[in-house]
Design an enzyme around this catalytic site. Structure first.
Site, PDB file in Angstrom:
ATOM      1  N   LYS A   1      46.427  43.051  48.026  1.00 51.31           N
ATOM      2  CA  LYS A   1      45.272  42.169  47.961  1.00 51.31           C
ATOM      3  C   LYS A   1      45.520  41.064  46.926  1.00 51.31           C
ATOM      4  CE  LYS A   1      40.621  42.336  46.112  1.00 51.31           C
ATOM      5  NZ  LYS A   1      39.428  43.101  45.823  1.00 51.31           N
TER       6      LYS A   1
ATOM      7  N   LYS B   1      44.126  38.129  40.667  1.00 49.50           N
ATOM      8  CA  LYS B   1      44.710  37.592  39.446  1.00 49.50           C
ATOM      9  C   LYS B   1      45.422  38.697  38.671  1.00 49.50           C
ATOM     10  CE  LYS B   1      43.652  34.730  35.574  1.00 49.50           C
ATOM     11  NZ  LYS B   1      42.770  34.733  34.424  1.00 49.50           N
TER      12      LYS B   1
ATOM     13  N   LYS C   1      37.008  51.760  32.812  1.00 48.82           N
ATOM     14  CA  LYS C   1      37.543  51.578  31.452  1.00 48.82           C
ATOM     15  C   LYS C   1      37.756  52.926  30.789  1.00 48.82           C
ATOM     16  CE  LYS C   1      38.351  47.465  29.860  1.00 48.82           C
ATOM     17  NZ  LYS C   1      37.608  46.259  29.853  1.00 48.82           N
TER      18      LYS C   1
END
Ligand code: TRP
Length: 344
Positions: free
Chosen positions: A210, A213, A127
């Site tokens: 890969k 989502k 992050k």
């Protein structure tokens, strides 16, 4: 004479008993990567051992801050697991927040880990590197995960390779707590092992990366009809002409076929690839049929379960009650060990 024990009861007599613990992210409809990467092994393991599986809605709050969405995703995961063969007679399936004592244990653990250690957490660092401002929940995420595992006396944690660091922190916290608050011959927490599941990277998404989502390249476990067809047909292949021989090992469609077809079928399809005259369209049709058959029973079961929301709630409620009983009994010992006076 004593009646013979079932294998799990026999286990329960054993202090070295394996207790499987794993949290499942409520991140929307599950896809093939989730299935082959985790769910299938979860389902296998819960038949072999005492197991606690919970939907990690507290953890989800670090990123999902929409009440309707969180509720919907929570129930979706429960339906998916039950449809795919989780048997509530065999193990516990519940919602993480039905055992609020995990947050209490997490609080106790905060005092046994340095801020620096948590700042080196992979998800947290990611992050920061992306220039985003992580919230304190994200920083402390691994500590809550440790509490999740240790509150049930977990010894085996089936997770993906990306979770190794979290399990390391969990092991350190168990040891740290034992050293700080327990006598050497009477440690409270077993030190759990990670059981690293097959790498989900081997499941390609429709674009060949890969399946994930966040890449938007997934095929859902419960996709069917036109939706499923559209996704399978969109799998990226090279432009070798139909007549020419093809290398199955270099093909995304074949990589998926491998998970659904038995050895004989795989060999037959690979032979057709190599012989030429077999196009990617043929392979995709084959794959479509295979996926459709593979999940036919689970799909039917999911539809049936959707009509029985009370049953699903009952399963989660029962699982939660059993988990709470276990956790609360354990917390009494934790409080006593740490000197937190309880007056009730
Ligand atoms: N962090 C795990 C994941 O992202 C989810 C999780 C939460 C978990 N608590 C856990 C996994 C306890 C194993 C054990 O997949």
């Amino acid at each position: 004479m004593e009646a013979p024990h079932t294998s799990k009861e026999a286990d329960a007599q054993n202090p070295e008993q394996t207790i499987v613990v794993s949290g499942i992210q409520p991140s929307g409809r599950l896809h093939l990567g989730n299935y082959f990467g985790a769910i299938r092994q979860h389902i296998d393991l819960h038949q072999q051992h005492e197991a606690y599986y919970f939907i990690v809605n507290y953890h989800a709050l670090t990123s999902v801050q929409d009440a309707d969405l969180l509720r919907e995703h929570t129930m979706d995961v429960a339906l998916d697991y039950l449809a795919l063969g989780f048997d509530p007679e065999e193990a516990h399936l519940f919602i993480q927040s039905d055992v609020p004592a995990v947050t209490e244990l997490a609080w106790i653990f905060y005092n046994l880990v340095s801020v620096g250690r948590l700042e080196r957490g992979v998800a947290y660092k990611d992050k920061i590197e992306q220039g985003l401002t992580p919230n304190a929940g994200l920083l402390n995420y691994p500590v809550l995960q440790a509490a999740d595992i240790l509150i049930y006396g977990g010894t085996l944690v089936p997770v993906g390779a990306d979770q190794k660091q979290h399990i390391e922190i969990t092991r350190d916290l168990a040891q740290r707590f034992n050293q700080t608050f327990c006598s050497e011959d009477d440690p409270l927490f077993p030190v759990p092992e990670a059981h690293i599941l097959d790498d989900v990277a081997v499941i390609p998404g429709v674009d060949g990366r890969k399946m994930s989502k966040s890449y938007g390249n997934t095929i859902g476990i419960f996709d069917e009809g036109k939706t499923l067809k559209k996704k399978v047909m969109s799998i990226v292949t090279d432009s070798t002409p139909l007549d020419e021989p093809k290398d199955p090992e270099a093909c995304n469609v074949f990589a998926l076929i491998k998970h659904f077809a038995d050895d004989a079928k795989q060999a037959e399809i690979a032979e057709q690839y190599r012989a030429g005259g077999y196009g990617y369209g043929h392979a995709k049709k084959e794959l479509l049929g295979l996926i459709d058959d593979y999940f036919a029973e689970a799909r039917a079961r999911r539809k049936e379960l959707e009509q029985r929301p009370d049953y699903v709630m009952d399963v989660l409620r029962d699982g939660g009650r059993q988990a709470r009983e276990q956790a609360y009994a354990f917390m009494e010992r934790v409080r006593a060990a740490t000197g937190l006076v309880t007056t009730y």
